[in-house]
Design a protein around this motif. Structure first.
Motif, PDB file in Angstrom:
ATOM      1  N   ILE A   1      39.103   0.140  52.898  1.00 32.85           N
ATOM      2  CA  ILE A   1      40.544   0.128  53.150  1.00 32.85           C
ATOM      3  C   ILE A   1      40.769   0.562  54.589  1.00 32.85           C
ATOM      4  N   ILE A   2      41.499  -0.255  55.337  1.00 35.59           N
ATOM      5  CA  ILE A   2      41.810   0.044  56.734  1.00 35.59           C
ATOM      6  C   ILE A   2      43.325   0.073  56.875  1.00 35.59           C
TER       7      ILE A   2
ATOM      8  N   LEU B   1      43.013  10.281  51.089  1.00 36.50           N
ATOM      9  CA  LEU B   1      42.393   9.339  50.172  1.00 36.50           C
ATOM     10  C   LEU B   1      40.888   9.275  50.391  1.00 36.50           C
ATOM     11  N   SER B   2      40.452   9.458  51.619  1.00 34.79           N
ATOM     12  CA  SER B   2      39.016   9.412  51.896  1.00 34.79           C
ATOM     13  C   SER B   2      38.244  10.448  51.098  1.00 34.79           C
ATOM     14  N   TRP B   3      38.813  11.639  50.926  1.00 35.70           N
ATOM     15  CA  TRP B   3      38.134  12.681  50.153  1.00 35.70           C
ATOM     16  C   TRP B   3      37.899  12.235  48.714  1.00 35.70           C
TER      17      TRP B   3
ATOM     18  N   PRO C   1      33.266   9.407  47.719  1.00 40.24           N
ATOM     19  CA  PRO C   1      32.226   9.623  46.699  1.00 40.24           C
ATOM     20  C   PRO C   1      32.121   8.487  45.682  1.00 40.24           C
ATOM     21  N   LYS C   2      33.151   7.629  45.633  1.00 38.61           N
ATOM     22  CA  LYS C   2      33.153   6.514  44.698  1.00 38.61           C
ATOM     23  C   LYS C   2      32.756   5.199  45.370  1.00 38.61           C
ATOM     24  N   GLY C   3      32.328   5.283  46.618  1.00 38.60           N
ATOM     25  CA  GLY C   3      31.857   4.101  47.325  1.00 38.60           C
ATOM     26  C   GLY C   3      32.911   3.357  48.111  1.00 38.60           C
ATOM     27  N   VAL C   4      34.109   3.904  48.216  1.00 39.44           N
ATOM     28  CA  VAL C   4      35.206   3.231  48.920  1.00 39.44           C
ATOM     29  C   VAL C   4      35.492   3.978  50.221  1.00 39.44           C
ATOM     30  N   ARG C   5      35.335   3.291  51.340  1.00 36.36           N
ATOM     31  CA  ARG C   5      35.600   3.891  52.638  1.00 36.36           C
ATOM     32  C   ARG C   5      37.038   3.609  53.062  1.00 36.36           C
ATOM     33  N   VAL C   6      37.717   4.645  53.512  1.00 31.72           N
ATOM     34  CA  VAL C   6      39.095   4.523  53.962  1.00 31.72           C
ATOM     35  C   VAL C   6      39.188   5.055  55.387  1.00 31.72           C
TER      36      VAL C   6
ATOM     37  N   VAL D   1      34.325   7.549  57.822  1.00 31.07           N
ATOM     38  CA  VAL D   1      35.043   7.972  56.611  1.00 31.07           C
ATOM     39  C   VAL D   1      36.216   8.847  57.035  1.00 31.07           C
ATOM     40  N   GLY D   2      37.427   8.410  56.719  1.00 29.40           N
ATOM     41  CA  GLY D   2      38.605   9.184  57.085  1.00 29.40           C
ATOM     42  C   GLY D   2      38.873   9.239  58.572  1.00 29.40           C
ATOM     43  N   ALA D   3      38.279   8.335  59.310  1.00 29.85           N
ATOM     44  CA  ALA D   3      38.420   8.336  60.768  1.00 29.85           C
ATOM     45  C   ALA D   3      39.684   7.596  61.192  1.00 29.85           C
ATOM     46  N   THR D   4      40.177   7.952  62.368  1.00 32.25           N
ATOM     47  CA  THR D   4      41.259   7.206  63.006  1.00 32.25           C
ATOM     48  C   THR D   4      40.769   6.762  64.371  1.00 32.25           C
TER      49      THR D   4
END
Length: 248
Positions: free
Chosen positions: A137-138, A169-171, A175-180, A235-238
């Protein structure tokens, strides 16, 4: 091809950053579903270009602030193409005026399109990503979410909220394999910046270390980095391609 046989859903995909990203993702092997708002001619032109690249294309006119409509569209995409691998949350708008001049309706519209629309579009595709243990998700934020701007208080607040939403959401998702992740572009030549007064635009350019506005294709390249195999440790980056407007 970095996105071979993946399914990408792009909001605001008929023009600007969304269109550039949809085309680049298609070049890299993804089938593209995108939404737009009352922009059928440009949407079909974009879809035609995607199909010319040998990929499938599906588009729909909807307001991303209409949560029921976004859920229906996400379901239509899954039925037509399969589960979404990549969500590019990009749709946006702005109303520029002094802080004290905004009405409640204008505030609600800006926050709903940006923050609420992104939140629930992500929610619409997230369960299928979790079920398969993978997804990307971007969310498109803005440098104004990092530094603020004159005559853009609700927009800046919404974009800052998107950055916070991305991190939160990244947190849960990683762990479920979804990168945001998020992208916070600086000024880019799009329909949103085309409405700027010429003097304001030139003053903005003069203050930028890069000496110019960005191109939609440059933001699309950042999206490809996050969506592709090289982006696995973000992960969780901007990321903020902004011509030096914000240095951090």
């Amino acid at each position: 091809m970095k996105l071979r046989n993946q399914i990408a859903l792009v909001t605001g995909g008929s023009r600007g950053i969304g269109r550039a990203t949809a085309l680049l993702f298609a070049e890299q092997g993804a089938d593209i579903a995108f939404c737009h708002l009352d922009d059928d001619a440009k949407a079909e032109a974009t879809a035609t270009e995607i199909r010319a690249l040998g990929r499938r294309a599906l588009h729909c006119s909807l307001d991303v602030a209409d949560i029921a409509a976004t859920k229906v569209f996400a379901q239509q995409v899954a039925e037509a193409f399969g589960p979404v691998d990549i969500l590019f949350n990009n749709a946006g708008m702005n109303i520029r005026k002094p802080f004290e001049a905004y009405t409640e309706a204008e505030f609600d519209q800006i926050l709903s399109v940006h923050l609420k629309g992104m939140f629930f579009m992500a929610q619409a595709v997230y369960p299928a990503m979790v079920a398969r243990g993978r997804g990307c998700i971007i969310n498109i934020a803005s440098q104004r979410g990092l530094k603020g701007a004159v005559n853009s208080a609700p927009y800046s607040a919404a974009k800052a909220g998107i950055i916070g939403f991305t991190r939160a959401l990244s947190w849960e998702a990683a762990p479920k394999g979804v990168r945001v992740n998020a992208i916070a572009p600086g000024p880019v030549d799009t329909d949103l910046t085309a409405t700027m007064e010429p003097a304001d635009r030139q003053a903005f350019i003069d203050a930028l270390p890069a000496g110019r506005f960005g191109r939609p294709e440059e933001i699309a390249a950042t999206a490809l980095l996050l969506a592709g195999p090289e982006g696995g440790f973000y992960v969780g980056a901007t990321l903020s391609p902004n011509g030096g407007d914000v240095m951090h």
